[in-house]
Enzyme design. Structure first.
Site, PDB file in Angstrom:
ATOM      1  N   LYS A 142       0.955  -1.049   0.014  1.00  0.00           N
ATOM      2  CA  LYS A 142      -0.137  -0.132   0.001  1.00  0.00           C
ATOM      3  C   LYS A 142       0.794   1.162  -0.096  1.00  0.00           C
ATOM      4  CE  LYS A 142      -3.868   2.388   2.446  1.00  0.00           C
ATOM      5  NZ  LYS A 142      -4.463   2.582   3.206  1.00  0.00           N
ATOM      6  N   GLU A 157      10.452  -4.898   4.304  1.00  0.00           N
ATOM      7  CA  GLU A 157      10.297  -6.376   4.005  1.00  0.00           C
ATOM      8  C   GLU A 157       9.885  -6.407   2.579  1.00  0.00           C
ATOM      9  OE1 GLU A 157       8.795  -5.111   6.518  1.00  0.00           O
ATOM     10  OE2 GLU A 157       8.889  -6.415   8.367  1.00  0.00           O
ATOM     11  N   GLY A 173      -4.871  -2.033   4.548  1.00  0.00           N
ATOM     12  CA  GLY A 173      -4.274  -3.339   4.007  1.00  0.00           C
ATOM     13  C   GLY A 173      -4.897  -4.472   4.505  1.00  0.00           C
ATOM     14  N   ARG A 174      -5.495  -4.673   5.691  1.00  0.00           N
ATOM     15  CA  ARG A 174      -5.981  -5.978   6.022  1.00  0.00           C
ATOM     16  C   ARG A 174      -7.417  -6.258   5.445  1.00  0.00           C
ATOM     17  NH1 ARG A 174      -4.734  -2.483   9.949  1.00  0.00           N
ATOM     18  NH2 ARG A 174      -6.503  -1.700  11.159  1.00  0.00           N
ATOM     19  N   GLU A 229      -5.043  -6.634  14.509  1.00  0.00           N
ATOM     20  CA  GLU A 229      -4.572  -5.156  14.078  1.00  0.00           C
ATOM     21  C   GLU A 229      -5.639  -4.306  13.834  1.00  0.00           C
ATOM     22  OE1 GLU A 229      -1.048  -4.737  11.410  1.00  0.00           O
ATOM     23  OE2 GLU A 229      -2.488  -4.326  10.141  1.00  0.00           O
ATOM     24  N   HIS A 249      -5.336 -33.220  18.837  1.00  0.00           N
ATOM     25  CA  HIS A 249      -4.457 -33.933  19.368  1.00  0.00           C
ATOM     26  C   HIS A 249      -3.236 -33.202  19.814  1.00  0.00           C
ATOM     27  CE1 HIS A 249      -6.634 -37.280  17.964  1.00  0.00           C
ATOM     28  NE2 HIS A 249      -6.799 -36.771  16.936  1.00  0.00           N
ATOM     29  N   LYS A 279       8.782  -0.125  13.934  1.00  0.00           N
ATOM     30  CA  LYS A 279       9.362   0.038  12.543  1.00  0.00           C
ATOM     31  C   LYS A 279      10.329   1.017  12.978  1.00  0.00           C
ATOM     32  CE  LYS A 279       5.268  -0.924   9.911  1.00  0.00           C
ATOM     33  NZ  LYS A 279       4.309  -0.392   9.049  1.00  0.00           N
TER      34      LYS A 279
HETATM   35  O1  F6P Z   1       3.013  -2.992   9.664  1.00  0.00           O
HETATM   36  C1  F6P Z   1       1.758  -3.002   9.647  1.00  0.00           C
HETATM   37  C2  F6P Z   1       1.261  -3.033   8.276  1.00  0.00           C
HETATM   38  O2  F6P Z   1       1.027  -1.223   8.047  1.00  0.00           O
HETATM   39  C3  F6P Z   1      -0.050  -3.443   7.805  1.00  0.00           C
HETATM   40  O3  F6P Z   1      -1.302  -2.859   8.292  1.00  0.00           O
HETATM   41  C4  F6P Z   1      -0.176  -3.764   6.278  1.00  0.00           C
HETATM   42  O4  F6P Z   1      -1.102  -4.557   6.054  1.00  0.00           O
HETATM   43  C5  F6P Z   1       1.490  -3.957   6.184  1.00  0.00           C
HETATM   44  O5  F6P Z   1       2.031  -3.457   7.150  1.00  0.00           O
HETATM   45  C6  F6P Z   1       1.973  -3.974   4.992  1.00  0.00           C
HETATM   46  O6  F6P Z   1       2.264  -2.749   4.383  1.00  0.00           O
HETATM   47  P1  F6P Z   1       2.185  -2.206   2.957  1.00  0.00           P
HETATM   48  O7  F6P Z   1       0.996  -2.774   2.183  1.00  0.00           O
HETATM   49  O8  F6P Z   1       2.153  -0.662   3.076  1.00  0.00           O
HETATM   50  O9  F6P Z   1       3.247  -2.858   2.620  1.00  0.00           O
END
Ligand code: F6P
Length: 499
Positions: free
Chosen positions: A185, A191, A244-245, A330, A361, A471
């Site tokens: 987003k 990452e 995002g979610r 979240e 189990h 972060k």
């Molecule tokens: O760190 C949380 C977050 O901002 C989430 O809300 C989001 O889904 C994810 O990181 C990834 O963010 P982006 O889509 O901006 O890479």
């Protein structure tokens, strides 16, 4: 905003589940619903008529009807970021302007899917979907659930920054015939950018000409993607209001559409739209997300439960608990109201879960006899899709139903080790079949249940400031000057790891 008292609900005199059934022959029909290819049963939770009345009063005190209307009409339901929440528009359930924006995004996405299918990118056999959190969990769940009968492309989802995850994700993929879908987003997530850079390196190393030409960027920040080096023609934007979610319905679902085909993606949206209409227009007691939220808040605010577990008795839904963890924790893992005042009482419990029957189990010992009460949700599916005779599927379903019954009924024994207290709440969602439409409906149900919980708690489910400090500190810790300000324990860890 008014701050209604939880007193009447928290102090509600809960009756044992067995008594509730004995006292009300209509209990099951009052506390079950059929909708969108799904059957919901909350009769094994301690909700009763009086408590439902109190929740309805709470909903009124929280202006639930207005809040819900704001969700569908572009109202500012995310006040801390001054934004509406546009995910419902991705299924055509928002206001006119937001619906049109979403439709434009879908049209671009479809054109790109068509182009890839028509081999405008040459021979494509694999898709490396790079994203994390909401930019990965939804697509991963949907493709894992529905792509088993031979997805059209080999889609790998890469999220973790761990290089092992990168190596696993690309193992067996041919760089010459792989498309990279970089989903972020913000297009700033460390990452995702680190993995994207590794993916470009992987293409270069394999001698792929024009590696950037193999990258599709999916983002609400197209300028950032352009700055990164992605051509405008290969950027699929989506709206800033899509959290995002909540984003799998938008262009973030590009890999879903590639894996399952465009008609399946549309079915997913239609299933979700059906639940949008249901949530928006149904009265409280006939409203699945709201009834589920009432059951959730009974667990947290009356029983004092700190966790809630979902067990998918369907291997295809094995990623559901991870998806729900982000969606629920979240969204609602907050300590302040939408106005910034401290929340009294619990907000989101810890969401966890697993797959049945495996979990029976492993963790069910605690669920049956442990000292904590964990409300359990069983999700299972009537139609069998595996190619075996019905032995497995029959046992799978019977086990799910037996666990709910055992949690509720318990068993007396003079031997404490063999006694089961029972009266432990559970609910069940029984799908007719697992197809794109029903999965869309199920996930939209979860979204709206999360929203309903948030409104009843008075919190904003659409921001996530809680992730920001970590972060910032992950950045600072890499800077020698800043590092000196860290605590002795953390500095020792860095030193010991040779960083
Ligand atoms: O760190 C949380 C977050 O901002 C989430 O809300 C989001 O889904 C994810 O990181 C990834 O963010 P982006 O889509 O901006 O890479």
């Amino acid at each position: 905003m008014t701050n209604p008292s939880w007193g009447p609900i928290a102090g509600h005199d809960l009756q044992p589940l067995a008594r509730l059934f004995a006292d009300d022959p209509e209990r099951l029909s009052r506390l079950s619903l059929t909708l969108g290819g799904m059957y919901f049963d909350w009769s094994k939770t301690p909700l009763d008529e009086a408590l439902l009345g109190k929740f309805e009063a709470l909903a009124e005190a929280r202006n639930f009807t207005a809040a819900r209307e704001a969700l569908f009409t572009g109202g500012i339901v995310n006040p801390s970021e001054g934004r509406p929440a546009a995910h419902v528009a991705e299924r055509g359930s928002g206001d006119t302007e937001a619906n049109a924006l979403a439709a434009t995004g879908h049209a671009r996405m479809r054109a790109l899917v068509d182009a890839i299918e028509a081999e405008a990118f040459g021979d494509v056999t694999g898709v490396l979907h790079i994203g994390i959190g909401g930019s990965a969990l939804g697509p991963d769940l949907v493709i894992d659930a529905l792509g088993r009968d031979g997805a059209r492309y080999d889609v790998r989802i890469l999220s973790n920054i761990d290089g092992q995850a990168f190596e696993d994700a690309v193992a067996g993929l041919d760089p010459a015939t792989t498309i990279i879908a970089a989903v972020s987003k913000t297009f700033t997530t460390i990452e995702t950018l680190t993995n994207l850079s590794a993916a470009l390196g992987w293409l270069v190393e394999a001698g792929v000409e024009d590696p950037f030409g193999r990258v599709i960027a999916i983002t609400a920040a197209p300028d950032m993607a352009v700055e990164y080096g992605i051509d405008q023609t290969r950027i699929l934007p989506f709206g800033e209001g899509v959290g995002g979610r909540y984003s799998l319905w938008s262009t973030v679902g590009f890999s879903i559409a590639l894996a399952l085909g465009w008609p399946a993606f549309e079915e997913l949206l239609e299933g979700a739209a059906e639940i949008d209409r249901h949530f928006r227009f149904s009265a409280p007691r006939a409203n699945a997300p709201l009834m589920a939220a009432f059951a959730d808040l009974t667990a947290t605010h009356v029983l004092g439960c700190q966790t809630r577990a979902t067990f998918a008795y369907d291997e295809r839904l094995r990623l559901l608990p991870s998806y729900l963890q982000q969606l629920e924790m979240e969204s609602n893992g907050k300590s302040v109201t939408a106005d910034g005042a401290p929340v009294s009482g619990m907000t989101a419990p810890v969401t966890w879960g697993g797959v049945g029957t495996d979990a029976q189990h492993a963790v069910f010992q605690l669920l049956h006899q442990g000292k904590v009460t964990v409300p359990v949700e069983f999700v299972t599916c009537i139609e069998q899709e595996d190619g075996l005779d019905d032995t497995h599927h029959r046992q799978l379903l019977l086990n799910a139903f037996a666990q709910g019954a055992a949690l509720m009924t318990g068993k007396a024994s003079d031997d404490g080790a063999r006694a089961y207290p029972g009266n432990r709440p559970s609910s069940t969602i029984l799908l007719d079949r697992l197809d794109p439409r029903t999965l869309g409906a199920l996930l939209a149900f979860y979204e709206h249940r999360t929203f309903a919980n948030a409104v009843l708690l008075g919190i904003n489910p659409f921001d996530q400031y809680g992730v920001e400090l970590g972060k910032q500190m992950a950045k600072a810790i890499d800077d020698p000057a800043e590092r000196a300000k860290f605590d002795p324990s953390t500095r020792a860890l860095i030193e010991r790891a040779g960083l």
